[in-house]
Design a protein around this motif. Sequence first.
Motif, PDB file in Angstrom:
ATOM      1  N   UNK A   1     -11.609  -9.915   4.006  1.00 29.02           N
ATOM      2  CA  UNK A   1     -12.667 -10.340   4.922  1.00 29.02           C
ATOM      3  C   UNK A   1     -12.150 -11.218   6.053  1.00 29.02           C
ATOM      4  N   UNK A   2     -10.956 -11.794   5.900  1.00 29.50           N
ATOM      5  CA  UNK A   2     -10.447 -12.721   6.916  1.00 29.50           C
ATOM      6  C   UNK A   2      -9.061 -12.355   7.434  1.00 29.50           C
ATOM      7  N   UNK A   3      -8.375 -11.424   6.796  1.00 30.63           N
ATOM      8  CA  UNK A   3      -7.027 -11.032   7.214  1.00 30.63           C
ATOM      9  C   UNK A   3      -7.096  -9.620   7.796  1.00 30.63           C
ATOM     10  N   UNK A   4      -6.781  -9.446   9.075  1.00 32.32           N
ATOM     11  CA  UNK A   4      -6.960  -8.133   9.709  1.00 32.32           C
ATOM     12  C   UNK A   4      -6.175  -7.007   9.054  1.00 32.32           C
ATOM     13  N   UNK A   5      -4.933  -7.272   8.657  1.00 34.61           N
ATOM     14  CA  UNK A   5      -4.119  -6.241   8.020  1.00 34.61           C
ATOM     15  C   UNK A   5      -4.354  -6.311   6.516  1.00 34.61           C
ATOM     16  N   UNK A   6      -5.243  -5.438   6.016  1.00 34.36           N
ATOM     17  CA  UNK A   6      -5.618  -5.468   4.602  1.00 34.36           C
ATOM     18  C   UNK A   6      -5.813  -4.055   4.073  1.00 34.36           C
ATOM     19  N   UNK A   7      -4.737  -3.263   4.025  1.00 37.51           N
ATOM     20  CA  UNK A   7      -4.875  -1.909   3.476  1.00 37.51           C
ATOM     21  C   UNK A   7      -5.302  -1.968   2.015  1.00 37.51           C
ATOM     22  N   UNK A   8      -6.078  -0.987   1.612  1.00 35.07           N
ATOM     23  CA  UNK A   8      -6.554  -0.924   0.235  1.00 35.07           C
ATOM     24  C   UNK A   8      -5.535  -0.161  -0.601  1.00 35.07           C
ATOM     25  N   UNK A   9      -5.182  -0.731  -1.740  1.00 33.53           N
ATOM     26  CA  UNK A   9      -4.229  -0.092  -2.632  1.00 33.53           C
ATOM     27  C   UNK A   9      -4.175  -0.800  -3.957  1.00 33.53           C
ATOM     28  N   UNK A  10      -3.486  -0.208  -4.907  1.00 30.47           N
ATOM     29  CA  UNK A  10      -3.398  -0.755  -6.252  1.00 30.47           C
ATOM     30  C   UNK A  10      -2.035  -1.383  -6.496  1.00 30.47           C
ATOM     31  N   UNK A  11      -2.036  -2.559  -7.093  1.00 27.40           N
ATOM     32  CA  UNK A  11      -0.777  -3.211  -7.453  1.00 27.40           C
ATOM     33  C   UNK A  11      -0.082  -2.486  -8.606  1.00 27.40           C
ATOM     34  N   UNK A  12      -0.757  -1.525  -9.221  1.00 35.50           N
ATOM     35  CA  UNK A  12      -0.185  -0.757 -10.319  1.00 35.50           C
ATOM     36  C   UNK A  12       0.533   0.508  -9.846  1.00 35.50           C
ATOM     37  N   UNK A  13       0.339   0.876  -8.578  1.00 30.11           N
ATOM     38  CA  UNK A  13       0.870   2.123  -8.044  1.00 30.11           C
ATOM     39  C   UNK A  13       2.153   1.851  -7.255  1.00 30.11           C
ATOM     40  N   UNK A  14       3.274   2.321  -7.758  1.00 29.73           N
ATOM     41  CA  UNK A  14       4.567   2.050  -7.125  1.00 29.73           C
ATOM     42  C   UNK A  14       4.605   2.559  -5.694  1.00 29.73           C
ATOM     43  N   UNK A  15       4.130   3.770  -5.475  1.00 34.80           N
ATOM     44  CA  UNK A  15       4.201   4.356  -4.134  1.00 34.80           C
ATOM     45  C   UNK A  15       3.359   3.572  -3.141  1.00 34.80           C
ATOM     46  N   UNK A  16       2.155   3.152  -3.552  1.00 42.83           N
ATOM     47  CA  UNK A  16       1.293   2.387  -2.651  1.00 42.83           C
ATOM     48  C   UNK A  16       1.897   1.026  -2.337  1.00 42.83           C
ATOM     49  N   UNK A  17       2.493   0.402  -3.329  1.00 44.45           N
ATOM     50  CA  UNK A  17       3.112  -0.911  -3.102  1.00 44.45           C
ATOM     51  C   UNK A  17       4.315  -0.786  -2.177  1.00 44.45           C
ATOM     52  N   UNK A  18       5.147   0.235  -2.393  1.00 45.44           N
ATOM     53  CA  UNK A  18       6.318   0.419  -1.535  1.00 45.44           C
ATOM     54  C   UNK A  18       5.905   0.733  -0.103  1.00 45.44           C
TER      55      UNK A  18
END
Length: 391
Positions: free
Chosen positions: A50-67
């Motif tokens: 809500x306050x940080x412009x760069x905030x992509x949605x993703x899961x901390x459990x997903x290696x590909x999304x985190x990378x």
Amino acid sequence: MTAPKRAPGGFPVVGIIGGGQLARMCQPAAENLSITLSVLAESPDAAAALVIPSAPVGSHLDVDEVLAFARDCDVVTFDHEHVPAPVLHALVEAGVPVHPKPEALVYAQDKLAMRERLTELGIPCPAWAQVHDTVELAAFGDLHGWPVVLKTPRGGYDGKGVRVVDSATEAQDWFDRGEPLLAEAKVPFTRELAVLAARSPSGQAAVWPVVQTVQTDGICTEVLAPAPGLDPDLQAQIAQAALRLAGELDITGVFAVEVFEVPGVAGGPPSYVVNELAMRPHNSGHWTMDGSVTSQFEQHLRAVLDLPLGEVAPRAPWTVMGNVLGGADEELYSTYRHLLARDPGLKVHLYGKAVRPGRKIGHVNVYGDDLDQLRARAQHAADYLEGTVRQ
């Protein structure tokens, strides 16, 4: 994922895995340091998103999304400690600077690993054992006394994953999960304390004054900074233990050591045992946002970027933090306006979270010379926001 917009002048991007309130409270500090934040948020309406412009949605459990998220970050840190080890090691293997390092973070993720390492270092801990079944738990309780504090090694926080049992059979449902548990002797403590410290990759370290934390139903509801009436020698021992842990465990970033103050033997001076470690900005350090020259959130950003650490001196003799829990009223703005008018010295920090009864939705800070008065002000504000008082 869209790359975060970097600040002019070559200033770095700090990536935070998790979009909770801790990431949210890093934003003002990042602005002051000219640093860009990017958060991997659980949802578009996560507190930090809500306050940080760069905030992509993703899961901390997903290696590909985190990378993919970390690709545009100069350093990665965490809003919580629940990122799995394979994900952490994948970041390291990809050449991403990660703070705290996976090798240190494990001692906040796994309570059994933490107890074993602290014991090796000679840091005071409650009597403890790893137990696999009711037979081993019964043997521990018979040796150290009942009741016994039983903990799940991973995943617990704010009183979750902890129970006090009077017999081994009470824990059968936990043993049915097939995982070992941590059994600890119930400590006859006089109060709960915490110390917050920070360490940078180059080894610079700083420690704030030891504080007293007040718990209600397993949730911290009040922090008094510094801890009133604390024996100076005990203050030094706890601070030195935190700094030693920072070096021995190679911790980077802000971390908290929660301890129990225990009475001295045969009338001797009080001592302490370590209860928990948290390797991130921590609820016991929220008072620093207004009561310290450098807040824990600014210090965490400084530390993970290996910038010189900031001054940690208090701004006033006393600071009191009161946690705000949700009540029945979902509309807070009129309540907020009333409190600002009633107490202009009050600092209110709300987290942008949906209001639910009992949910931690913010905190208030007050600082000054009169501890009793400050506690009353903080308590009134927290109660008023919760709706338990109306004037």
